[in-house]
Write an enzyme that holds these catalytic residues in place. Structure first.
Site, PDB file in Angstrom:
ATOM      1  N   ASP A  20       0.805  -1.214   0.000  1.00  0.00           N
ATOM      2  CA  ASP A  20       0.000   0.000   0.000  1.00  0.00           C
ATOM      3  C   ASP A  20       0.843   1.271   0.000  1.00  0.00           C
ATOM      4  OD1 ASP A  20      -2.560  -1.168  -0.092  1.00  0.00           O
ATOM      5  OD2 ASP A  20      -2.363  -1.743   2.007  1.00  0.00           O
ATOM      6  N   ASP A  65      -6.160  -4.794  -5.486  1.00  0.00           N
ATOM      7  CA  ASP A  65      -5.967  -3.406  -5.046  1.00  0.00           C
ATOM      8  C   ASP A  65      -4.633  -2.835  -5.535  1.00  0.00           C
ATOM      9  OD1 ASP A  65      -7.338  -5.231  -3.389  1.00  0.00           O
ATOM     10  OD2 ASP A  65      -7.328  -3.891  -1.671  1.00  0.00           O
TER      11      ASP A  65
HETATM   12  N1  GLY Z   1      -7.260  -1.735  -0.180  1.00  0.00           N
HETATM   13  C1  GLY Z   1      -8.068  -2.313   0.796  1.00  0.00           C
HETATM   14  C2  GLY Z   1      -9.522  -2.165   0.547  1.00  0.00           C
HETATM   15  O1  GLY Z   1      -9.949  -1.804  -0.503  1.00  0.00           O
HETATM   16  O2  GLY Z   1     -10.268  -2.417   1.484  1.00  0.00           O
END
Ligand code: GLY
Length: 402
Positions: free
Chosen positions: A118, A182
């Protein structure tokens, strides 16, 4: 620069753009401008509470509490909101707040509190946005440090960036060699790093991950797995699973929207039309399954007694569809349809899902962070961010942070 294998991407079925999006939605520019103005007022009201602190990922009773910037993936969405408010209003107090927060992102790098893919979410909306708007060299340097850490998570044999856990996690661990959809939104950090340094290594890794994601996370019907694991030594595919969706074979709607937006962005950075075509196929699946009011259920395959909405997925979709419309060739008539879908979504979010400001410090109701953990029907800070980004896209001339 490696090219995307267009033939591979074209094995995805295309459900087509639903007819209803060929019509111009009944949402005026004035309505969207008013919604943006209301959102900026709300950000302003929250500036004192969240100066160098941050709203948590999701609210409780529609109220965010303040957290420090020590872990998680969501703190930068508040910083991104401050940068957007600064750009729209020109008011210095929003920039001062974003800069105060940036110090905490730099500290997080120094303390090693970033063992996650992330890094893209975290440092694009804080350091890259800050560098783009202020040209302060320190922010460029922080974003490049984050890009280097993201590169360390890359496994060469399967060609993927590991999502969670330490890269050196044990061989039999759940995390090792697991990518998640993601991550497509974390790739702009790498593409940007190649642009500013002239070193193509970052973009090559981003493209390899994008192709592996297309091969394994995108299914042949245009839906997506949430996660997929590969053997890091041989590269062999080991199978898809979910973490926040309904089940392994379902389509978690927020993941679908991360992919729509992520491939549209990759199409621009890599100048690769196949990525835009894939984004369109993912968008067609999404738009064929979204509810009548343009807001999806949290998982398209969840049973009727779990039909919670996810407004945060709708807000991401609005931005991704707008980006996609600009990535298609001029002659592609679908571009107008994706614009219509983006505007219809923003109109619906503003009209039907806005919070009451006397009761909430967030913007959108009915976000679903993780219904499998009881977290739904709340504000989600990334949903608020993408809602405002979508309104800015629709009403201003704006250069994106991603
Ligand atoms: N990136 C984590 C979510 O979308 O919850």
């Amino acid at each position: 620069m490696p090219r995307a294998p267009a033939a591979l991407l074209q094995t995805v079925d295309d459900s087509g753009l639903p007819d209803r999006y060929t019509r111009t939605p009944d949402v005026t520019r004035r309505t969207l401008e008013r919604a943006l103005s209301t959102a900026i007022d709300s950000i302003d009201e929250n500036l004192d509470e969240f100066n160098d602190q941050f709203p948590g990922p999701s609210s409780e009773g529609l109220v965010y509490s303040a957290t420090d910037n020590t872990d998680g993936w969501t703190t930068s969405f508040w910083t991104g909101l401050c940068w957007l408010a600064y750009e729209v209003t020109g008011e210095r107090r929003f920039r001062d707040a974003a800069q105060a927060q940036l110090a905490t992102f730099e500290r997080r790098l120094d303390c090693g509190e970033v063992t996650t893919h992330d890094l893209g979410f975290l440092y694009t909306l804080s350091a890259i946005a800050g560098y783009r708007l202020t040209e302060i060299e320190q922010y460029r340097s922080a974003a490049l440090t984050a890009a280097d850490l993201l590169v360390e998570r890359f496994w060469d044999a399967p060609g993927l960036i590991q999502a969670w856990g330490d890269h050196a996690s044990p061989e039999d661990s759940w995390e090792r060699g697991r990518m998640i959809v993601d991550s497509m939104m974390n790739l702009p950090l790498l593409f940007w790093a190649s642009e500013v340094t002239g070193d193509s290594m970052y973009a090559s890794i981003a493209e390899r991950h994008a192709r592996t994601n297309a091969q394994y996370i995108v299914r042949s019907d245009g839906s997506t797995f949430h996660t997929f694991k590969c053997d890091v030594e041989t590269g062999a595919p080991l199978g898809g699973e979910t973490a926040q969706g309904y089940d392994a074979d379902s389509c978690w709607s927020r993941g679908q929207t991360w992919a729509i937006y992520g491939y549209a962005l990759a199409a621009d950075y890599a100048d690769e039309g196949a990525y835009a075509q894939l984004s369109a196929k993912l968008a067609n699946y999404y738009l064929s399954h979204v509810e009548a009011d343009h807001v999806p259920r949290w998982d398209f395959d969840a049973p009727a007694d779990q039909s919670y909405r996810d407004t945060s997925a709708a807000a991401i979709a609005a931005c991704g569809l707008d980006e996609l419309a600009h990535r298609l060739p001029l002659a592609d008539t679908r571009a107008r349809g994706y614009e219509n879908a983006a505007i219809a979504t923003l109109g619906s979010l503003g009209e039907q899902y806005s919070t009451d400001r006397s009761e909430s410090n967030g913007l959108l109701t009915q976000g679903a962070y993780d219904p499998t953990d009881g977290d739904y029907d709340e504000c989600c800070i990334w949903g608020d961010y993408f809602y405002v980004e979508g309104l800015v896209r629709a009403t201003e001339h704006w250069s994106r942070y991603w």
